[in-house]
Design a protein around this motif. Structure first.
Motif: not given
Length: 254
Positions: A73-102
């Motif tokens: 099994l391949a395992v991918v472990m991304p880094q997302v800071a304290r974003s809760f894996y959501l697009d945040g007003a001040h944190t960045g587009a972490y859901w877009q990162f997780l769901s599309e770009e990564l």
């Protein structure tokens, strides 16, 4: 197995970020390490970290590399800071990162399967929320999603938040929105949803929300495996239970 630290630029986030990736490597002469895998692109697990962690934490504090090696099994472990894996007003587009770009970056850099039946998500605490969010928001992409000690009731946590964890992520109450896992259960078709796994220690402060989510999913007809056993919010519990998650994954014979 190959363990790779990958530093790369994210257009979604507008900054450089990192991930750790474990890749199967069939080996006949490695002592003390079982390995499996063949010529096909391997199945892939997106394994998500918790609120105070980073992309290295799973490999530093568990033996997930060894566990995954036995399964090919391949395992991918991304880094997302304290974003809760959501697009945040001040944190960045972490859901877009997780769901599309990564996934696009992973496919470009590494040879892993893109088939739904070979793609899984799991995580602990904040990452447990992120894994179930991924499975429910993108049921066409994931065959299974698992939460260990997950922070599954973000609406409740937001109301009770004494430390203002969500103020930098959510501009408005999460309840009833696509950030609310309980609300997603009412809009996702259980027949096309991934298999769900919910596990939490009975001494964990988050056990109540995990129990409620598992019950709500079961009542709505989702395929959910649940387990509540002695344990706290700590790495001894997660090292043990991530093995159960890997054994539960619906891996195809290869």
């Amino acid at each position: 197995m190959a363990l790779i630290r990958c530093d790369f630029f994210s257009d979604a986030l507008g900054l450089s970020t990192s991930m750790q990736v474990v890749l199967p490597q069939p080996a006949a002469s490695q002592i003390g390490m079982a390995s499996s895998g063949g010529d096909e692109p391997p199945p892939v697990l997106y394994l998500l970290h918790g609120l105070s962690d980073d992309c290295t934490t799973w490999t530093r504090r568990t033996s997930v590399e060894r566990y995954a090696s036995e399964l090919g099994l391949a395992v991918v472990m991304p880094q997302v800071a304290r974003s809760f894996y959501l697009d945040g007003a001040h944190t960045g587009a972490y859901w877009q990162f997780l769901s599309e770009e990564l996934p696009a970056v992973v496919q470009r850099f590494f040879r892993v399967s893109t088939d739904r039946e070979d793609t899984f998500a799991a995580g602990l605490s904040m990452g447990g929320y992120g894994a179930l969010l991924s499975g429910l928001r993108q049921p066409e992409r994931f065959a299974a999603a698992a939460s260990l000690s997950g922070a599954l009731d973000v609406a409740g946590l937001q109301r009770e938040d004494a430390h203002d964890v969500f103020s930098h992520v959510l501009d408005a109450p999460a309840e009833g929105t696509s950030a609310d896992l309980f609300a997603l259960l009412d809009v996702v078709d259980p027949a096309t949803a991934p298999d769900l796994y919910v596990r939490c220690g009975t001494e964990d402060a988050l056990v109540g929300s995990s129990r409620r989510f598992a019950a709500a999913a079961r009542e709505r007809g989702f395929a959910v495996t649940e387990g509540f056993d002695p344990g706290a919010h700590e790495w001894g519990y997660w090292d043990r239970t991530v093995q159960d998650v890997l054994a539960w994954l619906p891996l195809r014979p290869r």
